[in-house]
Design a protein around this motif. Structure first.
Motif, PDB file in Angstrom:
ATOM      1  N   UNK A   2     -56.372 -51.353 -24.974  1.00 37.44           N
ATOM      2  CA  UNK A   2     -55.479 -50.238 -25.252  1.00 37.44           C
ATOM      3  C   UNK A   2     -54.401 -51.270 -26.186  1.00 37.44           C
ATOM      4  N   UNK A   3     -54.107 -50.626 -27.324  1.00 38.97           N
ATOM      5  CA  UNK A   3     -53.004 -51.055 -28.202  1.00 38.97           C
ATOM      6  C   UNK A   3     -51.825 -50.148 -28.346  1.00 38.97           C
ATOM      7  N   UNK A   4     -50.835 -50.757 -28.746  1.00 40.27           N
ATOM      8  CA  UNK A   4     -49.623 -49.816 -28.962  1.00 40.27           C
ATOM      9  C   UNK A   4     -49.576 -49.860 -30.714  1.00 40.27           C
ATOM     10  N   UNK A   5     -49.737 -48.836 -31.161  1.00 44.11           N
ATOM     11  CA  UNK A   5     -49.856 -48.642 -32.540  1.00 44.11           C
ATOM     12  C   UNK A   5     -48.358 -48.241 -33.097  1.00 44.11           C
ATOM     13  N   UNK A   6     -48.156 -48.685 -34.416  1.00 41.24           N
ATOM     14  CA  UNK A   6     -46.705 -48.032 -34.740  1.00 41.24           C
ATOM     15  C   UNK A   6     -47.359 -47.457 -36.183  1.00 41.24           C
ATOM     16  N   UNK A   7     -47.097 -46.029 -36.269  1.00 40.87           N
ATOM     17  CA  UNK A   7     -47.761 -45.336 -37.380  1.00 40.87           C
ATOM     18  C   UNK A   7     -46.771 -44.901 -38.060  1.00 40.87           C
ATOM     19  N   UNK A   8     -46.767 -44.731 -39.566  1.00 41.51           N
ATOM     20  CA  UNK A   8     -45.803 -44.080 -40.571  1.00 41.51           C
ATOM     21  C   UNK A   8     -46.387 -42.587 -40.654  1.00 41.51           C
ATOM     22  N   UNK A   9     -45.411 -41.808 -39.683  1.00 47.24           N
ATOM     23  CA  UNK A   9     -45.809 -40.414 -39.897  1.00 47.24           C
ATOM     24  C   UNK A   9     -44.467 -39.450 -40.330  1.00 47.24           C
ATOM     25  N   UNK A  10     -44.896 -38.648 -41.260  1.00 51.25           N
ATOM     26  CA  UNK A  10     -43.863 -37.883 -41.818  1.00 51.25           C
ATOM     27  C   UNK A  10     -42.539 -38.593 -42.333  1.00 51.25           C
ATOM     28  N   UNK A  11     -42.867 -39.700 -42.709  1.00 53.89           N
ATOM     29  CA  UNK A  11     -41.462 -40.557 -42.948  1.00 53.89           C
ATOM     30  C   UNK A  11     -40.761 -41.273 -42.083  1.00 53.89           C
ATOM     31  N   UNK A  12     -41.270 -41.059 -40.760  1.00 56.55           N
ATOM     32  CA  UNK A  12     -40.717 -41.920 -39.759  1.00 56.55           C
ATOM     33  C   UNK A  12     -41.813 -42.897 -39.168  1.00 56.55           C
ATOM     34  N   UNK A  13     -41.368 -43.788 -38.459  1.00 57.42           N
ATOM     35  CA  UNK A  13     -42.472 -44.867 -37.466  1.00 57.42           C
ATOM     36  C   UNK A  13     -42.459 -44.286 -36.314  1.00 57.42           C
ATOM     37  N   UNK A  14     -43.679 -43.951 -35.837  1.00 54.67           N
ATOM     38  CA  UNK A  14     -43.842 -43.592 -34.557  1.00 54.67           C
ATOM     39  C   UNK A  14     -44.642 -44.695 -33.683  1.00 54.67           C
ATOM     40  N   UNK A  15     -44.333 -44.810 -32.388  1.00 55.42           N
ATOM     41  CA  UNK A  15     -44.949 -45.808 -31.551  1.00 55.42           C
ATOM     42  C   UNK A  15     -45.613 -44.806 -30.675  1.00 55.42           C
ATOM     43  N   UNK A  16     -47.143 -45.229 -30.696  1.00 53.81           N
ATOM     44  CA  UNK A  16     -48.206 -44.662 -29.648  1.00 53.81           C
ATOM     45  C   UNK A  16     -49.135 -45.583 -29.144  1.00 53.81           C
ATOM     46  N   UNK A  17     -49.764 -45.100 -28.160  1.00 56.86           N
ATOM     47  CA  UNK A  17     -50.842 -45.816 -27.602  1.00 56.86           C
ATOM     48  C   UNK A  17     -52.039 -45.297 -27.865  1.00 56.86           C
ATOM     49  N   UNK A  18     -52.950 -46.069 -27.959  1.00 57.45           N
ATOM     50  CA  UNK A  18     -54.543 -45.752 -28.243  1.00 57.45           C
ATOM     51  C   UNK A  18     -55.609 -46.800 -27.833  1.00 57.45           C
ATOM     52  N   UNK A  19     -56.694 -46.191 -27.104  1.00 58.65           N
ATOM     53  CA  UNK A  19     -57.624 -47.094 -26.562  1.00 58.65           C
ATOM     54  C   UNK A  19     -58.853 -46.830 -27.268  1.00 58.65           C
TER      55      UNK A  19
END
Length: 61
Positions: A2-19
């Motif tokens: 599992x990784x914590x990802x920081x994604x640039x989404x609609x002009x914002x930085x969003x922190x999510x988790x993905x495996x």
């Protein structure tokens, strides 16, 4: 893994988790700065580009 990802989404930085990705895949996505649909651990999808990631070491009970 599992990784914590920081994604640039609609002009914002969003922190999510993905495996759904390997370390090598994440490095390639980070270097390419491509916008893609990221698959998250809960089955949802978010469209954006990867600006950071780290291994998720949290314990889920």
């Amino acid at each position: 893994m599992r990784f914590k990802l920081t994604i640039k989404y609609q002009g914002l930085n969003k922190n999510v988790i993905s495996d759904k990705y390997t370390l090598e895949e994440l490095l390639e996505l980070y270097e390419s700065e491509k916008e893609i649909d990221f698959k998250l651990i809960d089955g949802s999808v978010i469209h954006g580009y990867l600006i950071g990631f780290a291994q998720d070491r949290s314990q889920v009970m």
